[in-house]
Design an enzyme around this catalytic site. Structure first.
Site, PDB file in Angstrom:
ATOM      1  N   ARG A   1      12.205  -4.378   4.926  1.00  0.00           N
ATOM      2  CA  ARG A   1      11.766  -3.010   4.610  1.00  0.00           C
ATOM      3  C   ARG A   1      12.558  -1.947   5.384  1.00  0.00           C
ATOM      4  O   ARG A   1      12.859  -2.092   6.556  1.00  0.00           O
ATOM      5  CB  ARG A   1      10.291  -2.883   4.981  1.00  0.00           C
ATOM      6  CG  ARG A   1       9.817  -1.448   4.958  1.00  0.00           C
ATOM      7  CD  ARG A   1       8.344  -1.329   5.016  1.00  0.00           C
ATOM      8  NE  ARG A   1       7.764  -1.866   6.228  1.00  0.00           N
ATOM      9  CZ  ARG A   1       6.464  -1.904   6.429  1.00  0.00           C
ATOM     10  NH1 ARG A   1       5.639  -1.485   5.494  1.00  0.00           N
ATOM     11  NH2 ARG A   1       5.986  -2.391   7.549  1.00  0.00           N
TER      12      ARG A   1
ATOM     13  N   LYS B   1       0.836  -1.207   0.000  1.00  0.00           N
ATOM     14  CA  LYS B   1       0.000   0.000   0.000  1.00  0.00           C
ATOM     15  C   LYS B   1       0.878   1.267   0.000  1.00  0.00           C
ATOM     16  O   LYS B   1       0.685   2.162  -0.813  1.00  0.00           O
ATOM     17  CB  LYS B   1      -0.924   0.029   1.231  1.00  0.00           C
ATOM     18  CG  LYS B   1      -1.801  -1.215   1.380  1.00  0.00           C
ATOM     19  CD  LYS B   1      -2.678  -1.140   2.622  1.00  0.00           C
ATOM     20  CE  LYS B   1      -1.936  -1.141   3.949  1.00  0.00           C
ATOM     21  NZ  LYS B   1      -1.225  -2.397   4.270  1.00  0.00           N
TER      22      LYS B   1
ATOM     23  N   ARG C   1     -10.008   0.483   8.675  1.00  0.00           N
ATOM     24  CA  ARG C   1      -9.498  -0.826   9.055  1.00  0.00           C
ATOM     25  C   ARG C   1     -10.495  -1.631   9.861  1.00  0.00           C
ATOM     26  O   ARG C   1     -10.205  -2.768  10.232  1.00  0.00           O
ATOM     27  CB  ARG C   1      -8.270  -0.615   9.935  1.00  0.00           C
ATOM     28  CG  ARG C   1      -6.953  -0.905   9.249  1.00  0.00           C
ATOM     29  CD  ARG C   1      -5.889  -0.573  10.261  1.00  0.00           C
ATOM     30  NE  ARG C   1      -4.665  -1.249  10.040  1.00  0.00           N
ATOM     31  CZ  ARG C   1      -3.615  -0.720   9.427  1.00  0.00           C
ATOM     32  NH1 ARG C   1      -3.685   0.467   8.900  1.00  0.00           N
ATOM     33  NH2 ARG C   1      -2.502  -1.407   9.340  1.00  0.00           N
TER      34      ARG C   1
ATOM     35  N   ARG D   1      11.044   0.258  11.082  1.00  0.00           N
ATOM     36  CA  ARG D   1       9.935   0.432  12.010  1.00  0.00           C
ATOM     37  C   ARG D   1      10.020  -0.503  13.213  1.00  0.00           C
ATOM     38  O   ARG D   1      10.421  -1.648  13.085  1.00  0.00           O
ATOM     39  CB  ARG D   1       8.611   0.189  11.277  1.00  0.00           C
ATOM     40  CG  ARG D   1       8.143   1.417  10.549  1.00  0.00           C
ATOM     41  CD  ARG D   1       6.998   1.187   9.635  1.00  0.00           C
ATOM     42  NE  ARG D   1       5.924   0.352  10.150  1.00  0.00           N
ATOM     43  CZ  ARG D   1       4.796   0.133   9.489  1.00  0.00           C
ATOM     44  NH1 ARG D   1       4.604   0.718   8.316  1.00  0.00           N
ATOM     45  NH2 ARG D   1       3.875  -0.638   9.991  1.00  0.00           N
TER      46      ARG D   1
ATOM     47  N   ARG E   1      -0.389  -8.236  13.373  1.00  0.00           N
ATOM     48  CA  ARG E   1      -0.982  -7.303  12.407  1.00  0.00           C
ATOM     49  C   ARG E   1      -1.788  -8.065  11.348  1.00  0.00           C
ATOM     50  O   ARG E   1      -2.850  -7.634  10.925  1.00  0.00           O
ATOM     51  CB  ARG E   1       0.111  -6.448  11.764  1.00  0.00           C
ATOM     52  CG  ARG E   1       0.606  -5.348  12.699  1.00  0.00           C
ATOM     53  CD  ARG E   1       2.008  -4.875  12.384  1.00  0.00           C
ATOM     54  NE  ARG E   1       2.183  -4.336  11.054  1.00  0.00           N
ATOM     55  CZ  ARG E   1       3.374  -4.150  10.488  1.00  0.00           C
ATOM     56  NH1 ARG E   1       4.486  -4.463  11.143  1.00  0.00           N
ATOM     57  NH2 ARG E   1       3.459  -3.645   9.283  1.00  0.00           N
TER      58      ARG E   1
END
Ligand code: AP5
Length: 214
Positions: A127, A13, A88, A161, A172
């Site tokens: 990431r 996203k 969400r 992160r 998650r």
């Protein structure tokens, strides 16, 4: 053109939103980025959100609805916005309907990035992003063109992160399955859901999204 990008953590996203910002000058509305900014600034909202985010759970609907509503009042959204990470939950989807109606806004497409969950831990663990402009990168799939230098702003500072560890990622994903995936029928009933193969290479996913946006 106003869209929602929907998909589990690591679906791409943020990667696709960032490209749409650069190429189409749309505005990215990432509730995750807004919450991380609040955590970094040490605001009241940030203090409440920090532990919840690090555990991979969802921040309360009331907090997230509040920050999104304020953001939708800013003038730049007239350029077209990309909702990244919102709504969400069913409560947030209902709040969004209300906010859009009150503010005279509409949604054109809900683009679902369909992905194989097994691949996502690998994606997320590689990431990193620019510490200055948040452009996302990956150790294997999307390195900066010049090593150690952000393609977009030229910064040499990068960050990872706090919730990008395997345990939080699994939480998650479970949150996505239990609370977010069930909102899809709400948008299917409006006939605005478009599915894209999120397992394709980044450029091909982008092309598929461009085909939808026209
Ligand atoms: P948020 O920041 O929204 O995180 P998320 O939904 O978990 O999504 P990610 O940012 O992890 O994934 P992404 O789909 O953007 O993937 P990316 O493009 O980076 O939320 C974080 C937390 O904030 C939540 O857990 C919650 O606590 C809170 N929160 C936020 N919004 C909330 C809300 N509305 N309500 C309640 N709580 C909320 O891609 C991942 C990696 O893969 C990158 O390195 C990228 O380079 C690579 N990649 C991307 N696409 C591809 C591809 N096609 N092929 C190969 N690699 C790819």
């Amino acid at each position: 053109m106003n869209i929602i990008l929907l998909g589990p953590p690591g679906a791409g996203k943020g990667t696709q939103a960032s490209r749409l910002v650069e190429e189409r000058k749309m505005v990215q509305l990432s509730t995750g980025d807004m919450l991380r900014a609040a955590v970094a600034a040490g605001t009241e909202i940030g203090l409440q959100a920090k532990r919840v985010m690090e555990a991979g759970e969802l921040v309360s609907d009331a907090i997230v609805d509040g920050i999104l509503s304020e953001r939708l009042d800013q003038e730049d959204i007239a350029r077209g916005f990309i909702l990244d990470g919102y709504p969400r939950t069913a409560v947030q989807a209902a709040s969004l309907d209300r906010m859009l109606a009150e503010k005279g806004l509409h949604l054109d497409h809900v683009i679902e990035l369909a992905v194989d969950e097994d691949a996502l831990v690998d994606r997320i663990s590689g990431r990193f992003s620019c510490a200055v402009c948040n452009t996302p990168y990956h150790d294997r799939y999307q390195l900066p063109k010049v090593e150690g230098v952000c393609d977009v702003c030229g910064s040499t500072e990068f960050k990872r992160r706090a919730d990008d560890n395997e345990e939080a990622v699994r939480t998650r994903m479970a949150e996505y399955r239990a609370k977010t995936a069930p909102i899809l029928p709400h948008y299917e009933a409006q006939g605005i859901v478009r599915r894209v193969d999120g397992m394709a290479p980044i450029g091909a996913v982008g092309q598929a999204i461009d085909d939808i946006l026209g």
